[in-house]
Design a protein around this motif. Structure first.
Motif, short mmCIF file in Angstrom:
data_model
loop_
_atom_site.label_atom_id
_atom_site.label_comp_id
_atom_site.label_asym_id
_atom_site.label_seq_id
_atom_site.Cartn_x
_atom_site.Cartn_y
_atom_site.Cartn_z
N ILE A 1 0.84 -1.20 0.00
CA ILE A 1 0.00 0.00 0.00
C ILE A 1 0.87 1.25 0.00
CG2 ILE A 1 -1.60 1.37 1.40
CD1 ILE A 1 -2.85 -1.36 2.25
N VAL A 2 1.93 1.26 0.81
CA VAL A 2 2.83 2.41 0.88
C VAL A 2 3.51 2.63 -0.47
CG1 VAL A 2 4.97 3.28 1.91
CG2 VAL A 2 3.20 2.29 3.37
N VAL A 3 4.00 1.55 -1.07
CA VAL A 3 4.64 1.65 -2.38
C VAL A 3 3.65 2.20 -3.39
CG1 VAL A 3 5.61 0.31 -4.30
CG2 VAL A 3 6.39 -0.11 -1.96
N ASN A 4 2.41 1.72 -3.34
CA ASN A 4 1.38 2.22 -4.25
C ASN A 4 1.14 3.70 -4.04
OD1 ASN A 4 0.97 -0.18 -5.58
ND2 ASN A 4 -0.76 -0.80 -4.30
N LYS A 5 1.08 4.15 -2.78
CA LYS A 5 0.85 5.56 -2.50
C LYS A 5 1.99 6.41 -3.06
CE LYS A 5 -3.00 5.52 -0.19
NZ LYS A 5 -4.19 6.09 -0.78
N ILE A 6 3.23 5.93 -2.93
CA ILE A 6 4.39 6.65 -3.45
C ILE A 6 4.31 6.74 -4.97
CG2 ILE A 6 6.90 6.49 -3.78
CD1 ILE A 6 6.99 5.27 -0.91
N GLU A 7 3.84 5.66 -5.60
CA GLU A 7 3.78 5.60 -7.06
C GLU A 7 2.56 6.33 -7.62
OE1 GLU A 7 3.85 1.37 -7.61
OE2 GLU A 7 6.02 1.36 -7.85
N GLN A 8 1.67 6.83 -6.78
CA GLN A 8 0.43 7.42 -7.26
C GLN A 8 0.65 8.62 -8.17
OE1 GLN A 8 -2.31 8.15 -4.09
NE2 GLN A 8 -3.26 6.17 -4.38
N HIS A 9 1.78 9.28 -8.05
CA HIS A 9 2.04 10.42 -8.91
C HIS A 9 2.37 10.00 -10.34
CE1 HIS A 9 6.11 9.22 -7.88
NE2 HIS A 9 6.51 9.87 -8.95
N GLN A 10 2.66 8.73 -10.55
CA GLN A 10 2.97 8.23 -11.87
C GLN A 10 1.71 8.17 -12.73
OE1 GLN A 10 4.81 4.41 -11.55
NE2 GLN A 10 6.67 5.19 -10.64
N THR A 11 1.90 8.40 -14.01
CA THR A 11 0.78 8.24 -14.93
C THR A 11 0.85 6.83 -15.50
OG1 THR A 11 2.08 9.14 -16.75
CG2 THR A 11 0.68 10.68 -15.54
N GLY A 12 -0.29 6.32 -15.86
CA GLY A 12 -0.34 4.97 -16.41
C GLY A 12 -0.55 3.92 -15.33
#
Length: 140
Positions: free
Chosen positions: A32-43
């Motif tokens: 979940i934390v990794v996903n939150k960090i990656e949320q700024h990514q597009t795609g």
């Protein structure tokens, strides 16, 4: 004395292993934390657990060198990251419907290979992932 040292060594080793190994809950939180960090990514982002399910249950039919022409023509998972944002959102919407309706994998595939069926947990993981990705890609 040697027995005490051995016992102390065993207790310390057990303690280190017990406190350094991750539980399933810790792994989920890490994801979940990794996903939150990656949320700024597009795609679309494929977390480890989602990718594992796709690799095991979907890729046999939905890859460039698959024998099933219909499945290969309909979807190739390798192309999903290369889709533009609009196509990815559409893909996720379609995937959501297919998962919720229990259309994948097809009944004939499950009849021939029961191990290819999505279990309840795998289905839940994929449906949750699709919903979260749609929300993220829509900027909510």
């Amino acid at each position: 004395m040697k027995t005490c040292i051995k016992l102390l060594f065993l207790v310390l080793t057990f303690g280190i292993v017990a406190f350094t190994s991750k539980s399933k809950e810790e792994e989920k939180l890490t994801s979940i934390v990794v996903n939150k960090i990656e949320q700024h990514q597009t795609g679309i982002i494929f977390p480890k657990d989602v990718k594992a399910i796709i690799d095991e249950k979907c890729m046999n039919c939905h890859k460039p060198d698959a024998r099933n022409e219909k499945a290969k023509k309909k979807l190739q998972w390798e192309k999903v990251p290369k889709m533009n944002l609009k196509e990815q959102k559409s893909f996720l919407g379609d995937l959501s419907e297919v998962l919720e309706d229990g259309e994948m994998p097809p009944e004939r595939m499950v009849t021939r290979k029961p191990e290819m069926a999505l279990n309840l947990e795998e289905n839940r993981v994929l449906i949750t992932w699709v919903a979260l990705e749609l929300e993220r890609l829509n900027g909510n």
